[in-house]
Write a protein that holds these residues in place. Structure first.
Motif, PDB file in Angstrom:
ATOM      1  N   TYR A   1       0.867  -1.172   0.000  1.00 55.63           N
ATOM      2  CA  TYR A   1       0.000   0.000   0.000  1.00 55.63           C
ATOM      3  C   TYR A   1       0.904   1.222   0.000  1.00 55.63           C
ATOM      4  O   TYR A   1       1.787   1.337   0.847  1.00 55.63           O
ATOM      5  CB  TYR A   1      -0.874   0.036   1.269  1.00 55.63           C
ATOM      6  CG  TYR A   1      -1.965  -0.989   1.299  1.00 55.63           C
ATOM      7  CD1 TYR A   1      -3.280  -0.621   1.020  1.00 55.63           C
ATOM      8  CD2 TYR A   1      -1.706  -2.314   1.611  1.00 55.63           C
ATOM      9  CE1 TYR A   1      -4.297  -1.563   1.057  1.00 55.63           C
ATOM     10  CE2 TYR A   1      -2.725  -3.257   1.637  1.00 55.63           C
ATOM     11  CZ  TYR A   1      -4.010  -2.875   1.361  1.00 55.63           C
ATOM     12  OH  TYR A   1      -5.015  -3.794   1.394  1.00 55.63           O
ATOM     13  N   GLN A   2       0.688   2.124  -0.951  1.00 56.30           N
ATOM     14  CA  GLN A   2       1.421   3.385  -0.936  1.00 56.30           C
ATOM     15  C   GLN A   2       0.888   4.237   0.206  1.00 56.30           C
ATOM     16  O   GLN A   2      -0.132   3.916   0.818  1.00 56.30           O
ATOM     17  CB  GLN A   2       1.271   4.096  -2.272  1.00 56.30           C
ATOM     18  CG  GLN A   2       1.932   3.336  -3.406  1.00 56.30           C
ATOM     19  CD  GLN A   2       1.739   4.016  -4.747  1.00 56.30           C
ATOM     20  OE1 GLN A   2       1.130   5.074  -4.862  1.00 56.30           O
ATOM     21  NE2 GLN A   2       2.267   3.393  -5.791  1.00 56.30           N
ATOM     22  N   SER A   3       1.546   5.350   0.490  1.00 55.34           N
ATOM     23  CA  SER A   3       1.126   6.180   1.621  1.00 55.34           C
ATOM     24  C   SER A   3      -0.254   6.803   1.400  1.00 55.34           C
ATOM     25  O   SER A   3      -0.927   7.174   2.354  1.00 55.34           O
ATOM     26  CB  SER A   3       2.159   7.260   1.916  1.00 55.34           C
ATOM     27  OG  SER A   3       2.350   8.069   0.785  1.00 55.34           O
ATOM     28  N   THR A   4      -0.697   6.914   0.146  1.00 55.86           N
ATOM     29  CA  THR A   4      -2.061   7.370  -0.156  1.00 55.86           C
ATOM     30  C   THR A   4      -2.699   6.378  -1.110  1.00 55.86           C
ATOM     31  O   THR A   4      -2.103   6.024  -2.130  1.00 55.86           O
ATOM     32  CB  THR A   4      -2.056   8.778  -0.790  1.00 55.86           C
ATOM     33  OG1 THR A   4      -1.467   9.693   0.115  1.00 55.86           O
ATOM     34  CG2 THR A   4      -3.471   9.236  -1.118  1.00 55.86           C
ATOM     35  N   ILE A   5      -3.904   5.943  -0.762  1.00 60.03           N
ATOM     36  CA  ILE A   5      -4.673   5.092  -1.667  1.00 60.03           C
ATOM     37  C   ILE A   5      -5.954   5.841  -2.023  1.00 60.03           C
ATOM     38  O   ILE A   5      -6.448   6.637  -1.233  1.00 60.03           O
ATOM     39  CB  ILE A   5      -4.974   3.707  -1.051  1.00 60.03           C
ATOM     40  CG1 ILE A   5      -5.713   3.826   0.278  1.00 60.03           C
ATOM     41  CG2 ILE A   5      -3.705   2.905  -0.881  1.00 60.03           C
ATOM     42  CD1 ILE A   5      -6.133   2.498   0.873  1.00 60.03           C
ATOM     43  N   SER A   6      -6.445   5.604  -3.228  1.00 63.05           N
ATOM     44  CA  SER A   6      -7.644   6.328  -3.660  1.00 63.05           C
ATOM     45  C   SER A   6      -8.443   5.485  -4.635  1.00 63.05           C
ATOM     46  O   SER A   6      -7.974   4.458  -5.129  1.00 63.05           O
ATOM     47  CB  SER A   6      -7.254   7.662  -4.303  1.00 63.05           C
ATOM     48  OG  SER A   6      -6.485   7.426  -5.470  1.00 63.05           O
ATOM     49  N   GLY A   7      -9.648   5.954  -4.909  1.00 63.80           N
ATOM     50  CA  GLY A   7     -10.522   5.273  -5.846  1.00 63.80           C
ATOM     51  C   GLY A   7     -11.956   5.704  -5.640  1.00 63.80           C
ATOM     52  O   GLY A   7     -12.219   6.798  -5.110  1.00 63.80           O
ATOM     53  N   TYR A   8     -12.868   4.843  -6.033  1.00 66.61           N
ATOM     54  CA  TYR A   8     -14.296   5.088  -5.870  1.00 66.61           C
ATOM     55  C   TYR A   8     -14.918   3.897  -5.137  1.00 66.61           C
ATOM     56  O   TYR A   8     -14.575   2.750  -5.419  1.00 66.61           O
ATOM     57  CB  TYR A   8     -14.980   5.264  -7.239  1.00 66.61           C
ATOM     58  CG  TYR A   8     -14.603   6.557  -7.896  1.00 66.61           C
ATOM     59  CD1 TYR A   8     -15.396   7.688  -7.749  1.00 66.61           C
ATOM     60  CD2 TYR A   8     -13.434   6.666  -8.642  1.00 66.61           C
ATOM     61  CE1 TYR A   8     -15.041   8.888  -8.333  1.00 66.61           C
ATOM     62  CE2 TYR A   8     -13.072   7.869  -9.225  1.00 66.61           C
ATOM     63  CZ  TYR A   8     -13.874   8.971  -9.066  1.00 66.61           C
ATOM     64  OH  TYR A   8     -13.509  10.155  -9.641  1.00 66.61           O
ATOM     65  N   ILE A   9     -15.818   4.207  -4.215  1.00 66.78           N
ATOM     66  CA  ILE A   9     -16.466   3.166  -3.440  1.00 66.78           C
ATOM     67  C   ILE A   9     -17.974   3.275  -3.575  1.00 66.78           C
ATOM     68  O   ILE A   9     -18.535   4.379  -3.612  1.00 66.78           O
ATOM     69  CB  ILE A   9     -16.039   3.229  -1.952  1.00 66.78           C
ATOM     70  CG1 ILE A   9     -16.530   2.000  -1.178  1.00 66.78           C
ATOM     71  CG2 ILE A   9     -16.501   4.521  -1.299  1.00 66.78           C
ATOM     72  CD1 ILE A   9     -15.915   1.853   0.210  1.00 66.78           C
ATOM     73  N   SER A  10     -18.616   2.136  -3.705  1.00 67.99           N
ATOM     74  CA  SER A  10     -20.070   2.019  -3.637  1.00 67.99           C
ATOM     75  C   SER A  10     -20.341   0.672  -2.981  1.00 67.99           C
ATOM     76  O   SER A  10     -19.404  -0.089  -2.718  1.00 67.99           O
ATOM     77  CB  SER A  10     -20.702   2.114  -5.030  1.00 67.99           C
ATOM     78  OG  SER A  10     -20.218   1.085  -5.871  1.00 67.99           O
ATOM     79  N   GLU A  11     -21.580   0.382  -2.706  1.00 66.90           N
ATOM     80  CA  GLU A  11     -21.863  -0.862  -2.001  1.00 66.90           C
ATOM     81  C   GLU A  11     -21.304  -2.057  -2.767  1.00 66.90           C
ATOM     82  O   GLU A  11     -21.582  -2.237  -3.949  1.00 66.90           O
ATOM     83  CB  GLU A  11     -23.358  -1.042  -1.771  1.00 66.90           C
ATOM     84  CG  GLU A  11     -23.635  -2.236  -0.879  1.00 66.90           C
ATOM     85  CD  GLU A  11     -25.035  -2.248  -0.314  1.00 66.90           C
ATOM     86  OE1 GLU A  11     -25.451  -3.315   0.127  1.00 66.90           O
ATOM     87  OE2 GLU A  11     -25.708  -1.207  -0.331  1.00 66.90           O
ATOM     88  N   ASP A  12     -20.454  -2.832  -2.087  1.00 65.86           N
ATOM     89  CA  ASP A  12     -19.845  -4.060  -2.612  1.00 65.86           C
ATOM     90  C   ASP A  12     -18.875  -3.835  -3.768  1.00 65.86           C
ATOM     91  O   ASP A  12     -18.533  -4.778  -4.479  1.00 65.86           O
ATOM     92  CB  ASP A  12     -20.922  -5.062  -3.054  1.00 65.86           C
ATOM     93  CG  ASP A  12     -21.787  -5.547  -1.908  1.00 65.86           C
ATOM     94  OD1 ASP A  12     -21.306  -5.575  -0.756  1.00 65.86           O
ATOM     95  OD2 ASP A  12     -22.955  -5.887  -2.153  1.00 65.86           O
ATOM     96  N   LYS A  13     -18.402  -2.592  -3.967  1.00 63.67           N
ATOM     97  CA  LYS A  13     -17.536  -2.335  -5.112  1.00 63.67           C
ATOM     98  C   LYS A  13     -16.528  -1.217  -4.817  1.00 63.67           C
ATOM     99  O   LYS A  13     -16.899  -0.124  -4.395  1.00 63.67           O
ATOM    100  CB  LYS A  13     -18.399  -1.933  -6.306  1.00 63.67           C
ATOM    101  CG  LYS A  13     -17.650  -1.842  -7.614  1.00 63.67           C
ATOM    102  CD  LYS A  13     -18.536  -1.368  -8.749  1.00 63.67           C
ATOM    103  CE  LYS A  13     -19.570  -2.398  -9.096  1.00 63.67           C
ATOM    104  NZ  LYS A  13     -20.321  -2.056 -10.317  1.00 63.67           N
ATOM    105  N   LEU A  14     -15.244  -1.514  -5.047  1.00 64.37           N
ATOM    106  CA  LEU A  14     -14.173  -0.516  -5.052  1.00 64.37           C
ATOM    107  C   LEU A  14     -13.601  -0.504  -6.462  1.00 64.37           C
ATOM    108  O   LEU A  14     -13.185  -1.557  -6.974  1.00 64.37           O
ATOM    109  CB  LEU A  14     -13.058  -0.899  -4.068  1.00 64.37           C
ATOM    110  CG  LEU A  14     -13.365  -0.759  -2.598  1.00 64.37           C
ATOM    111  CD1 LEU A  14     -12.359  -1.524  -1.754  1.00 64.37           C
ATOM    112  CD2 LEU A  14     -13.350   0.705  -2.204  1.00 64.37           C
ATOM    113  N   THR A  15     -13.585   0.652  -7.109  1.00 62.83           N
ATOM    114  CA  THR A  15     -13.111   0.732  -8.483  1.00 62.83           C
ATOM    115  C   THR A  15     -12.064   1.830  -8.634  1.00 62.83           C
ATOM    116  O   THR A  15     -11.906   2.677  -7.764  1.00 62.83           O
ATOM    117  CB  THR A  15     -14.282   1.017  -9.456  1.00 62.83           C
ATOM    118  OG1 THR A  15     -14.902   2.249  -9.081  1.00 62.83           O
ATOM    119  CG2 THR A  15     -15.299  -0.116  -9.432  1.00 62.83           C
TER     120      THR A  15
END
Length: 168
Positions: free
Chosen positions: A83-97
């Motif tokens: 894991y880098q010092s910052t992680i990012s993305g989009y979250i919704s129910e049952d899904k990380l994209t």
């Protein structure tokens, strides 16, 4: 004074004119990053214990989380996660994209994990060209940097000591 029949319309216009924040709202002060994950049906163990703060725009699902440095540990005795010092993305129910900042070592190569789906009682991790599923019970607790899920007190103290020495 507006007539009684126009009052609901006037109230609606005034509400529409109220300024809305243009930037993402900081994470809810009362929820930890781990509690926020659980609200989207994810177990806390998909991220390490080292998250210090996070931001979540609930209207879009866009998030970023800051760890207290990069974090690497073994997973299921056959992989290394980073894991880098910052992680990012989009979250919704049952899904990380559109994940950024999480990678897995397969043989000699580091490959980015770009998506995580919860499918029933399993988590499916995708690296784009392929994916792998694991039982959710493997992720009920957050791993610790350095030793992952296989930590014991002496081992984790040694790793913390080594990290402090290398940082100075």
């Amino acid at each position: 004074m507006a007539s009684p029949s126009l009052m609901p319309f006037v109230c609606l216009v005034l509400l529409c004119l109220k300024p809305f924040p243009a930037t993402p709202v900081a994470a809810d002060e009362t929820l930890s990053a781990y509690e926020a994950l659980q609200q989207y049906d994810f177990p806390v163990g998909i991220v390490p214990k080292s998250i210090v703060d996070y931001e979540l725009d609930r209207s879009t699902g866009k998030f970023s989380a800051n760890l207290n440095g990069s974090c690497r540990f073994p997973l299921l005795n056959s992989y290394q996660l980073n894991y880098q010092s910052t992680i990012s993305g989009y979250i919704s129910e049952d899904k990380l994209t559109q994940l950024k900042g999480v990678s897995v070592k397969v043989l000699f190569f580091w490959i980015d994990i770009i998506e995580v789906l919860r499918i029933g009682e399993a988590l499916q991790f995708s690296v784009g060209i392929t994916s792998a599923s694991y039982p959710i019970e493997n992720f009920l607790e957050s791993p610790q940097c350095g030793c992952g899920f296989e930590c014991n007190d002496e081992l984790s103290k040694g790793i913390e000591r080594d990290l402090l020495v290398s940082a100075s």
